[in-house]
Design a protein around this motif. Structure first.
Motif, PDB file in Angstrom:
ATOM      1  N   ASP A  62      -6.280  -0.681   5.471  1.00  0.00           N
ATOM      2  CA  ASP A  62      -7.208   0.233   6.141  1.00  0.00           C
ATOM      3  C   ASP A  62      -8.599   0.028   5.538  1.00  0.00           C
ATOM      4  O   ASP A  62      -8.756  -0.015   4.310  1.00  0.00           O
ATOM      5  CB  ASP A  62      -6.722   1.664   5.904  1.00  0.00           C
ATOM      6  N   PRO A  63      -9.629  -0.097   6.377  1.00  0.00           N
ATOM      7  CA  PRO A  63     -10.987  -0.278   5.839  1.00  0.00           C
ATOM      8  C   PRO A  63     -11.428   0.855   4.914  1.00  0.00           C
ATOM      9  O   PRO A  63     -12.303   0.661   4.062  1.00  0.00           O
ATOM     10  CB  PRO A  63     -11.864  -0.326   7.098  1.00  0.00           C
ATOM     11  N   LEU A  64     -10.828   2.039   5.071  1.00  0.00           N
ATOM     12  CA  LEU A  64     -11.208   3.176   4.222  1.00  0.00           C
ATOM     13  C   LEU A  64     -10.430   3.214   2.905  1.00  0.00           C
ATOM     14  O   LEU A  64     -10.709   4.059   2.058  1.00  0.00           O
ATOM     15  CB  LEU A  64     -10.972   4.483   4.985  1.00  0.00           C
ATOM     16  N   LEU A  65      -9.484   2.305   2.721  1.00  0.00           N
ATOM     17  CA  LEU A  65      -8.699   2.276   1.498  1.00  0.00           C
ATOM     18  C   LEU A  65      -9.571   1.796   0.340  1.00  0.00           C
ATOM     19  O   LEU A  65     -10.315   0.818   0.478  1.00  0.00           O
ATOM     20  CB  LEU A  65      -7.514   1.333   1.676  1.00  0.00           C
ATOM     21  N   PRO A  66      -9.520   2.471  -0.817  1.00  0.00           N
ATOM     22  CA  PRO A  66     -10.309   2.006  -1.963  1.00  0.00           C
ATOM     23  C   PRO A  66      -9.935   0.577  -2.349  1.00  0.00           C
ATOM     24  O   PRO A  66      -8.778   0.163  -2.234  1.00  0.00           O
ATOM     25  CB  PRO A  66      -9.925   2.994  -3.076  1.00  0.00           C
ATOM     26  N   ALA A  67     -10.921  -0.165  -2.788  1.00  0.00           N
ATOM     27  CA  ALA A  67     -10.685  -1.550  -3.198  1.00  0.00           C
ATOM     28  C   ALA A  67      -9.695  -1.593  -4.359  1.00  0.00           C
ATOM     29  O   ALA A  67      -9.711  -0.748  -5.255  1.00  0.00           O
ATOM     30  CB  ALA A  67     -11.997  -2.202  -3.604  1.00  0.00           C
ATOM     31  N   GLY A  68      -8.841  -2.600  -4.322  1.00  0.00           N
ATOM     32  CA  GLY A  68      -7.916  -2.819  -5.424  1.00  0.00           C
ATOM     33  C   GLY A  68      -6.578  -2.121  -5.303  1.00  0.00           C
ATOM     34  O   GLY A  68      -5.713  -2.314  -6.167  1.00  0.00           O
ATOM     35  N   VAL A  69      -6.384  -1.304  -4.251  1.00  0.00           N
ATOM     36  CA  VAL A  69      -5.079  -0.655  -4.088  1.00  0.00           C
ATOM     37  C   VAL A  69      -4.069  -1.721  -3.646  1.00  0.00           C
ATOM     38  O   VAL A  69      -4.252  -2.359  -2.600  1.00  0.00           O
ATOM     39  CB  VAL A  69      -5.139   0.469  -3.035  1.00  0.00           C
ATOM     40  N   PRO A  70      -3.023  -1.951  -4.429  1.00  0.00           N
ATOM     41  CA  PRO A  70      -2.083  -3.033  -4.102  1.00  0.00           C
ATOM     42  C   PRO A  70      -1.205  -2.683  -2.900  1.00  0.00           C
ATOM     43  O   PRO A  70      -0.967  -1.515  -2.605  1.00  0.00           O
ATOM     44  CB  PRO A  70      -1.251  -3.167  -5.381  1.00  0.00           C
ATOM     45  N   VAL A  71      -0.747  -3.705  -2.241  1.00  0.00           N
ATOM     46  CA  VAL A  71       0.207  -3.517  -1.141  1.00  0.00           C
ATOM     47  C   VAL A  71       1.556  -3.140  -1.745  1.00  0.00           C
ATOM     48  O   VAL A  71       2.080  -3.872  -2.585  1.00  0.00           O
ATOM     49  CB  VAL A  71       0.343  -4.797  -0.301  1.00  0.00           C
ATOM     50  N   PRO A  72       2.124  -1.999  -1.370  1.00  0.00           N
ATOM     51  CA  PRO A  72       3.400  -1.590  -1.977  1.00  0.00           C
ATOM     52  C   PRO A  72       4.544  -2.493  -1.528  1.00  0.00           C
ATOM     53  O   PRO A  72       4.493  -3.140  -0.474  1.00  0.00           O
ATOM     54  CB  PRO A  72       3.583  -0.160  -1.459  1.00  0.00           C
ATOM     55  N   ALA A  73       5.598  -2.500  -2.325  1.00  0.00           N
ATOM     56  CA  ALA A  73       6.747  -3.345  -2.029  1.00  0.00           C
ATOM     57  C   ALA A  73       7.372  -3.001  -0.685  1.00  0.00           C
ATOM     58  O   ALA A  73       7.883  -3.883   0.012  1.00  0.00           O
ATOM     59  CB  ALA A  73       7.790  -3.213  -3.135  1.00  0.00           C
ATOM     60  N   ARG A  74       7.327  -1.716  -0.287  1.00  0.00           N
ATOM     61  CA  ARG A  74       7.933  -1.327   0.991  1.00  0.00           C
ATOM     62  C   ARG A  74       7.231  -1.986   2.169  1.00  0.00           C
ATOM     63  O   ARG A  74       7.820  -2.128   3.247  1.00  0.00           O
ATOM     64  CB  ARG A  74       7.908   0.200   1.148  1.00  0.00           C
ATOM     65  N   VAL A  75       5.979  -2.406   1.978  1.00  0.00           N
ATOM     66  CA  VAL A  75       5.246  -3.141   3.011  1.00  0.00           C
ATOM     67  C   VAL A  75       5.321  -4.641   2.752  1.00  0.00           C
ATOM     68  O   VAL A  75       5.644  -5.434   3.644  1.00  0.00           O
ATOM     69  CB  VAL A  75       3.769  -2.688   3.076  1.00  0.00           C
ATOM     70  N   ARG A  76       5.051  -5.026   1.516  1.00  0.00           N
ATOM     71  CA  ARG A  76       4.971  -6.455   1.148  1.00  0.00           C
ATOM     72  C   ARG A  76       6.296  -7.154   1.373  1.00  0.00           C
ATOM     73  O   ARG A  76       6.336  -8.308   1.833  1.00  0.00           O
ATOM     74  CB  ARG A  76       4.558  -6.560  -0.312  1.00  0.00           C
ATOM     75  N   ASP A  77       7.412  -6.482   1.031  1.00  0.00           N
ATOM     76  CA  ASP A  77       8.718  -7.134   1.083  1.00  0.00           C
ATOM     77  C   ASP A  77       9.530  -6.748   2.322  1.00  0.00           C
ATOM     78  O   ASP A  77      10.738  -7.008   2.395  1.00  0.00           O
ATOM     79  CB  ASP A  77       9.527  -6.765  -0.168  1.00  0.00           C
ATOM     80  N   ARG A  78       8.873  -6.165   3.304  1.00  0.00           N
ATOM     81  CA  ARG A  78       9.559  -5.735   4.518  1.00  0.00           C
ATOM     82  C   ARG A  78      10.179  -6.940   5.225  1.00  0.00           C
ATOM     83  O   ARG A  78       9.595  -8.025   5.291  1.00  0.00           O
ATOM     84  CB  ARG A  78       8.555  -5.049   5.450  1.00  0.00           C
TER      85      ARG A  78
END
Length: 232
Positions: free
Chosen positions: A210-226
């Motif tokens: 999301d463009p409004l997400l603060p920089a540096g917030v990592p992609v969580p495993a529930r999304v990354r490893d889907r």
């Protein structure tokens, strides 16, 4: 005599849910029905609205032998479905395009579940939360506990329906084309027509923050490893 639990009953127990056209492709194992439903991301709800049939894409989730659907309390289709009229709900996976030697025998490899029944409006608060958790986990596994859950205003704006899976059917096609013997004979000629299956599959791309997400917030495993379920 004690009756068998619903989740152990065979599929197609009624005239309405018995597969007739292409009956050899029907499946009667309820576990196979669950697998097709659990692998889906969207289904289609069919209702009669103002005297005309309407079929719309709908999110869903499964808990045991119950499907849960949800949407806005203002949705006309959900209001119609909650009146006690018969409804149908379908989930289809397209697994391949079947190329044959004749245009008539071109086909698709697919898994298709059809549920018939009467939807019930869910009013019990605890069941509503279980249903919404199932809907969330169907679409985005791991997200129900990782995110803010619905508040009172959001719950008041959401209608939840339950649909029993007792009356359901499952139809599956797989494998090569079913060409006529006369067309197969053409393979021995100078210009045989290519026949076979072009597999289809849904793939996941790279997560886009999301463009409004603060920089540096990592992609969580529930999304990354889907991952997505593949045909059985």
């Amino acid at each position: 005599m004690t009756s068998a639990p619903t989740d152990q009953l065979p599929l197609s127990p009624t005239a309405r849910s018995t597969v007739r056209r292409g009956a050899r492709r029907a499946r009667t194992d309820r576990a196979e029905l669950y697998a097709v439903l659990d692998a889906g991301l969207v289904g289609h709800l069919g209702v009669v609205l103002d005297g005309a049939p309407v079929v719309l894409p709908t999110g869903y989730g499964r808990v045991g032998d119950t499907l849960y659907l949800h949407g806005s309390t203002g949705a006309a289709t959900l209001r119609a479905a909650a009146t006690g009229q018969p409804v149908a709900f379908t989930v289809t996976h397209l697994d391949g395009v079947v190329y044959a030697r004749s245009s008539f025998h071109h086909s698709m490899n697919y898994r298709c579940a059809v549920v018939h029944g009467t939807a019930q409006l869910v009013t019990d608060p605890a069941e509503r939360l279980r249903a919404l958790a199932a809907l969330t986990e169907q679409l985005a596994p791991g997200s129900w506990t990782a995110t803010r859950q619905p508040d009172r205003r959001e719950l008041a704006a959401t209608a939840v329906l339950s649909l029993d899976l007792t009356e359901a059917s499952l139809k599956v096609r797989s494998g090569p084309p079913g060409d006529d013997e006369s067309d197969l004979a053409g393979d021995a000629g100078p210009s045989p027509v290519w026949a076979g299956v072009l597999p289809l599959r849904t793939v996941l791309g790279e997560p886009v923050p999301d463009p409004l997400l603060p920089a540096g917030v990592p992609v969580p495993a529930r999304v990354r490893d889907r991952s997505l379920s593949s045909p059985g």
